[in-house]
Design a protein around this motif. Structure first.
Motif, PDB file in Angstrom:
ATOM      1  N   THR A 224       0.811  -1.272  -0.042  1.00  0.00           N
ATOM      2  CA  THR A 224      -0.086  -0.094  -0.181  1.00  0.00           C
ATOM      3  C   THR A 224       0.722   1.171  -0.099  1.00  0.00           C
ATOM      4  N   VAL A 225       2.008   1.130   0.483  1.00  0.00           N
ATOM      5  CA  VAL A 225       3.000   2.384   0.568  1.00  0.00           C
ATOM      6  C   VAL A 225       3.770   2.321  -0.704  1.00  0.00           C
ATOM      7  N   GLU A 226       4.596   1.110  -0.907  1.00  0.00           N
ATOM      8  CA  GLU A 226       5.513   0.939  -1.832  1.00  0.00           C
ATOM      9  C   GLU A 226       4.722   1.092  -3.441  1.00  0.00           C
ATOM     10  N   GLY A 227       3.328   0.611  -3.548  1.00  0.00           N
ATOM     11  CA  GLY A 227       2.813   0.571  -4.615  1.00  0.00           C
ATOM     12  C   GLY A 227       2.679   1.830  -5.514  1.00  0.00           C
ATOM     13  N   ARG A 228       2.905   3.134  -4.552  1.00  0.00           N
ATOM     14  CA  ARG A 228       2.586   4.385  -4.858  1.00  0.00           C
ATOM     15  C   ARG A 228       3.572   5.209  -5.117  1.00  0.00           C
ATOM     16  N   LEU A 229       4.835   4.590  -5.016  1.00  0.00           N
ATOM     17  CA  LEU A 229       6.082   5.322  -5.181  1.00  0.00           C
ATOM     18  C   LEU A 229       6.517   5.108  -6.521  1.00  0.00           C
ATOM     19  N   SER A 233      11.736   7.144  -6.042  1.00  0.00           N
ATOM     20  CA  SER A 233      11.310   7.298  -4.670  1.00  0.00           C
ATOM     21  C   SER A 233      11.650   6.021  -4.147  1.00  0.00           C
ATOM     22  N   TYR A 237      13.344   4.794  -0.381  1.00  0.00           N
ATOM     23  CA  TYR A 237      12.765   4.372   0.588  1.00  0.00           C
ATOM     24  C   TYR A 237      13.417   2.938   0.998  1.00  0.00           C
ATOM     25  N   GLU A 327       6.304   2.161 -14.210  1.00  0.00           N
ATOM     26  CA  GLU A 327       6.774   3.576 -14.410  1.00  0.00           C
ATOM     27  C   GLU A 327       5.987   4.405 -15.212  1.00  0.00           C
TER      28      GLU A 327
END
Length: 657
Positions: A224-229, A233, A237, A327
């Motif tokens: 949920t966090v890394e999928g938006r980066l 970034s 992270y 990307e």
């Protein structure tokens, strides 16, 4: 001592291990060492053998023992370390002393060290985390005790030889890239140079410690966090998370190696480790993978075409392609087997071209062109021999007065690099609008430039919604002072560009054509545009050439003005010098004189000021974008306008003027 792992046909060196060699004679100490190593990299349990060699001392462990240790105490120790990595209070536990190999603590008394760890957990951790850690410590101790009773380290194996590639000659150049070291060497009997990559440190923790950290990063990733980066970034992270894991669970890593292990672990966890050196190296302009299982080869700014010692697998290639697809959001499938996208990694912007089956016969192929976040400047190109200061000044004179310029050349001849370098030296007050399918321009807002960058969909996408043709025509209502179109690839692109220029927009663009004659022939014969339209619209054509050889290089070979009468006014041809006297015959400069109230002498003097300024910067290695822009704005343009030097040292102003 040197640590090796045995594969099917060779020995692979894993690095140096500092231990008391006398302990290897003790079976329980040797087993504790093997358990420690496999707990960092569980994949070692599937190897055919493990070896430690020192001065007259050697330990060899066969596949049977490796499997037994991997399935028993090593797996339990890995789970214990993983729990420590996920427990914030683990920072308070002095595990560097407990798991130390150099002091011999874990090897001499592994069960005692686990008991000590249990006491530290009781003192520092509370709640469910405490219960889980104590249970993991008990499981590890129980498994290790059983292994000590039943294990044998007397297995032998033969037939493997160390795969070190032979003795290397003295490198032509050697330099560091973060956790990696690169040596460019000339091999006997090989025409191409070898770009040899290794780790900057030979400590075993760089390899095995990074394997452990990367595995923890993957297993505990928060989608949920890394999928938006974005990838850039995400790398930062993962590196921060790697540092956290090490501070809790790998405290025994020497302090000077922590950054290296974190960097390697972050690349490894994202499947980018094999390609990381090529992404990090400032001196690589492009690298290639023709098929999985092949060696990466590259184009080096100073050494030309080199072959690396890095062989990539299908997994390495697929991992990189996955990042490109995520990307870019562009399709890559049997219906769309080619993809072209731009990517941001570290200090670089990448233009990635991917081909997959059924188009690519031997498997997925990569072509990655790198553009530095800080673009190359004209003084830097002069130092590299791509053009002289006089030629750069001539092109810059036309660009400053907003000529319609086409930079043409073969693929990889440096067209976009030259375009970006010219763009840097243009006056700050100009409003630039860029229309690109792959973003190859540099972000220049921090340097005081006014720029609006638009991205359209590349030709490789079958159903395109944002076409370059449509966006170029829309520019008529956006009031640009200069339009940078990037690469024109099709008849639609040229039709839109010609329409925009005929309508009064001033454009700077690139396209593929080996010579000026072929450029004209492409537009008039292939695309059917009238010759009078082509000659009456374009003001200047700059021709670049890529000299293909082992030591390949790029150079501006011709600069010519297009005359409305249907002929060319050649201002420069390599290897001569620019003929400034021919500027008197320039139709474009005559038009500039009429529009801006200047004389031809003013423009020739302006060209000379540019030439002296660029030569001055090249001689003194003033190549940073910020410095070049600052000197042009504070000195060069003031000199052209007859003003003072604006806070620049007098000696510099006098020398450039």
């Amino acid at each position: 001592m040197r640590l090796y792992v045995k594969t099917a046909h060779s020995l692979k060196r894993l690095g140096e291990v500092t231990i008391d060699e006398g302990l290897l004679g003790d079976a329980s100490a040797a087993l504790a060492l093997v358990t420690y190593l496999i707990s960092l990299s569980p994949g070692l349990g599937r190897a055919r053998g493990l070896a430690l060699e020192g001065e007259g001392v050697a330990l060899r462990v066969g596949s049977r023992t490796l499997r037994a240790v991997a399935q028993g105490p090593a797996s339990k120790l890995y789970e214990l370390r993983k729990l420590l990595a996920l427990t914030p209070e683990a920072k308070l536990i002095p595990s560097s002393e407990i798991f130390s190999l150099e002091g011999g603590t874990f090897m001499t008394d592994p069960l005692g060290t686990l008991s000590e760890l249990s006491r530290e957990v009781r003192a520092a951790v509370r709640g469910e985390a405490r219960k889980a850690l104590l249970r993991a410590v008990r499981d590890a101790a129980k498994s290790l005790k059983a292994a000590v009773r039943g294990a044998s380290l007397s297995e032998s194996w033969e037939g493997a030889r160390e795969n070190e590639g032979g003795e290397l000659p003295e490198p032509l150049e050697e330099y560091s890239l973060g956790p990696f070291r690169v040596a460019v060497v000339e091999r006997e009997g090989c025409e191409e140079l070898e770009y040899r990559v290794s780790y900057a440190s030979d400590h075993f923790m760089v390899r095995l410690g990074s394997v452990f950290v990367s595995r923890v990063l993957r297993e505990t990733a928060d989608v949920t966090v890394e999928g938006r980066l974005a990838l850039n970034s995400l790398l930062r992270y993962r590196r921060r998370r790697a540092a956290t894991v090490m501070s809790r669970s790998l405290q025994e890593v020497p302090r000077e190696l922590v950054r290296h292990v974190c960097a390697v672990a972050s690349y490894r966890s994202l499947g980018l480790l094999k390609l990381a050196p090529f992404l990090l190296d400032d001196d690589i302009c492009e690298f290639y993978v023709d098929a999985p299982g092949t060696l990466v080869y590259l184009d080096h700014y100073r050494f030309g075409r080199c072959v690396s010692n890095v062989r990539v697998s299908a997994w390495d290639v697929d991992s990189f392609i996955t990042h490109v697809k995520l990307e870019s959001g562009l399709p890559l499938d049997p219906e769309n087997p080619s993809l072209k996208a731009d990517l941001k990694v570290g200090r670089f912007r990448l233009r990635v071209s991917v081909d997959v089956p059924p188009l690519a016969v031997d498997g997925a192929a990569l072509d990655v062109r790198k553009f530095r976040e800080e673009p190359m400047t004209l003084p830097e190109l002069i130092r590299l021999g791509a053009l002289t200061a006089d030629v750069a000044a001539l092109i810059l004179l036309y660009a400053t007065h907003r000529a319609n310029i086409a930079i043409v050349g073969e693929p990889g001849s440096g067209k976009t690099t030259l375009l970006n370098a010219i763009d840097l030296c243009l006056p700050n007050h100009l409003r630039r609008i860029y229309v690109e399918d792959v973003v190859e321009s540099a972000r220049l807002h921090a340097l005081g430039k006014h720029q609006l960058r638009l991205r359209v969909e590349p030709l490789e996408v079958a159903d395109r919604a944002r076409l370059k043709k449509h966006e170029v025509l829309k520019l008529l209502h956006r009031k640009p002072d200069y339009v940078i179109l990037g690469e024109l690839q099709s008849r639609d692109h040229f039709e839109a560009a010609l329409s925009a220029m005929v309508s009064g927009l001033r454009c700077l663009q690139t396209c593929h054509a080996p010579t000026l004659e072929q450029f004209v022939r492409r537009l008039t014969c292939d695309y059917g545009f009238r010759p009078e339209l082509v000659f009456g619209t374009y003001d200047l054509v700059v021709v670049m050439r890529r000299y293909v050889s082992v030591r390949e290089f790029r150079r501006v070979v011709q600069v010519a003005e297009m005359l409305p009468a249907g002929s060319e006014l050649v201002l420069y041809s390599y290897p001569g010098r620019p003929d400034v006297s021919r500027l008197e015959s320039s139709e474009f400069l005559k038009h500039v004189c009429e529009e801006e109230g200047l004389t031809m002498g003013d423009l020739i003097r302006e060209c000379e000021v540019y030439g002296r300024a660029l030569e001055f910067m090249a001689e003194r290695s003033i190549v940073r974008a910020a410095d070049v822009v600052s000197l042009f704005e504070k000195v060069v343009r003031r000199r052209v306008r007859g003003e003072g030097a604006g806070g620049v040292p007098r000696w510099a102003a006098q020398r450039m003027a």
